[in-house]
Design a protein around this motif. Structure first.
Motif, mmCIF file in Angstrom:
data_model
loop_
_atom_site.group_PDB
_atom_site.id
_atom_site.type_symbol
_atom_site.label_atom_id
_atom_site.label_comp_id
_atom_site.label_asym_id
_atom_site.label_seq_id
_atom_site.Cartn_x
_atom_site.Cartn_y
_atom_site.Cartn_z
ATOM 1 N N PHE A 1 6.995 -5.575 -0.698
ATOM 2 C CA PHE A 1 6.662 -4.828 0.416
ATOM 3 C C PHE A 1 5.423 -4.041 -0.152
ATOM 4 N N ALA A 2 4.467 -3.649 0.512
ATOM 5 C CA ALA A 2 3.312 -2.871 0.361
ATOM 6 C C ALA A 2 3.323 -1.751 1.445
ATOM 7 N N HIS A 3 3.791 -0.655 1.077
ATOM 8 C CA HIS A 3 4.122 0.517 2.193
ATOM 9 C C HIS A 3 2.770 1.337 2.251
ATOM 10 N N LEU A 4 1.997 1.253 3.327
ATOM 11 C CA LEU A 4 0.739 2.198 3.555
ATOM 12 C C LEU A 4 1.324 3.422 3.844
ATOM 13 N N SER A 5 1.080 4.464 3.321
ATOM 14 C CA SER A 5 1.338 5.836 3.805
ATOM 15 C C SER A 5 0.271 6.739 3.448
ATOM 16 N N GLY A 6 0.266 7.692 4.322
ATOM 17 C CA GLY A 6 -0.684 8.743 4.337
ATOM 18 C C GLY A 6 -0.394 9.888 5.403
ATOM 19 N N PRO A 7 -1.108 10.962 5.325
ATOM 20 C CA PRO A 7 -0.833 12.100 6.173
ATOM 21 C C PRO A 7 -0.727 11.592 7.737
ATOM 22 N N ARG A 8 0.182 12.545 8.365
ATOM 23 C CA ARG A 8 0.396 12.314 9.649
ATOM 24 C C ARG A 8 -0.830 12.409 10.598
ATOM 25 N N SER A 9 -1.563 13.418 10.092
ATOM 26 C CA SER A 9 -3.023 13.625 10.947
ATOM 27 C C SER A 9 -4.042 12.511 10.821
ATOM 28 N N PRO B 1 -10.237 2.639 0.101
ATOM 29 C CA PRO B 1 -10.930 1.739 1.422
ATOM 30 C C PRO B 1 -9.967 0.602 1.189
ATOM 31 N N PRO B 2 -10.143 -0.305 2.403
ATOM 32 C CA PRO B 2 -9.383 -1.522 2.399
ATOM 33 C C PRO B 2 -9.184 -2.555 1.239
ATOM 34 N N GLN B 3 -10.549 -2.855 0.899
ATOM 35 C CA GLN B 3 -10.595 -3.648 -0.334
ATOM 36 C C GLN B 3 -9.846 -3.172 -1.566
ATOM 37 N N GLN B 4 -9.751 -1.794 -1.682
ATOM 38 C CA GLN B 4 -9.048 -1.316 -2.973
ATOM 39 C C GLN B 4 -7.452 -1.316 -2.687
ATOM 40 N N LEU B 5 -7.041 -1.255 -1.444
ATOM 41 C CA LEU B 5 -5.716 -1.533 -1.159
ATOM 42 C C LEU B 5 -5.311 -2.952 -1.336
ATOM 43 N N VAL B 6 -6.036 -3.753 -1.012
ATOM 44 C CA VAL B 6 -5.843 -5.121 -0.960
ATOM 45 C C VAL B 6 -5.802 -5.493 -2.749
ATOM 46 N N ASP B 7 -6.954 -4.916 -3.225
ATOM 47 C CA ASP B 7 -6.653 -5.224 -5.031
ATOM 48 C C ASP B 7 -5.583 -4.471 -5.518
ATOM 49 N N ALA B 8 -5.011 -3.584 -5.157
ATOM 50 C CA ALA B 8 -3.883 -2.851 -5.720
ATOM 51 C C ALA B 8 -2.570 -3.656 -5.356
ATOM 52 N N ILE B 9 -2.574 -4.232 -4.031
ATOM 53 C CA ILE B 9 -1.334 -5.143 -3.876
ATOM 54 C C ILE B 9 -1.427 -6.429 -4.659
ATOM 55 N N LEU B 10 -2.467 -7.007 -4.922
ATOM 56 C CA LEU B 10 -2.714 -8.191 -5.699
ATOM 57 C C LEU B 10 -2.349 -7.876 -7.192
ATOM 58 N N ASP B 11 -2.789 -6.837 -7.711
ATOM 59 C CA ASP B 11 -2.443 -6.275 -9.169
ATOM 60 C C ASP B 11 -1.051 -6.155 -9.205
#
Length: 161
Positions: free
Chosen positions: A94-102, A145-155
């Motif tokens: 699982f890749a959990h995308l999390s952040g502030p409610r706002s 940024p989206p590409q950084q998220l994808v890279d983190a998941i791949l890593d």
């Protein structure tokens, strides 16, 4: 995984492209009754989600039996939901995308033609059980940024080329 508006679909599509795998939009597997309920601003219950989760589990199982992977966007808000999905493939990550409610509320308000109203965000945040230490996956800041998220998941899964 994550609440509505966190970026699951965009990141999932990008990840599927990077891995050359099929992408399944979990929301497209909801029953018409579930969609109508959410569109009316009524949160889904565990019972409402049961059939949907079993359908997604079967999609995971079929891909595994056919010897190929897939990328699936799914809220997977509770540990028991993730356990049910993992029953389709114990190696599921699982890749959990999390952040502030706002930030999430702002994203939800900006969406066009989506049945999930921003008024349901608080119910999703209330139901959310973050990944636990014994669950395979990664927690990610949706503000990246989206590409950084994808890279983190791949890593994180050792698949980055």
């Amino acid at each position: 995984m994550g609440v509505s508006g966190c970026g699951k679909s965009e990141i999932g599509q990008r990840l599927a492209t990077a891995l050359d795998l099929p992408f399944l939009e979990g929301d497209s597997f909801h029953s018409a009754a579930n969609v109508a309920k959410m569109a009316a601003g009524i949160p889904l219950t565990d019972d409402d989600r049961a059939g949907w989760l079993h359908t997604l589990q079967e999609q995971i199982r079929q891909a595994t039996q056919q010897g190929h992977g897939l990328v699936l966007s799914c809220s997977a808000l509770k540990r028991r939901y993730r356990d049910l999905l993992r029953a389709g493939n114990p190696a599921l990550r699982f890749a959990h995308l999390s952040g502030p409610r706002s930030v999430i509320a702002e994203r939800m308000a900006a969406r066009v033609n989506h049945y999930m109203p921003p008024s349901l965000l608080d119910s999703q945040l209330r139901d959310l059980e973050p990944l636990q230490a014994d669950e395979a996956g990664v927690l990610l800041d949706l503000n990246l940024p989206p590409q950084q998220l994808v890279d983190a998941i791949l890593d994180n899964q050792g698949a980055h080329a």
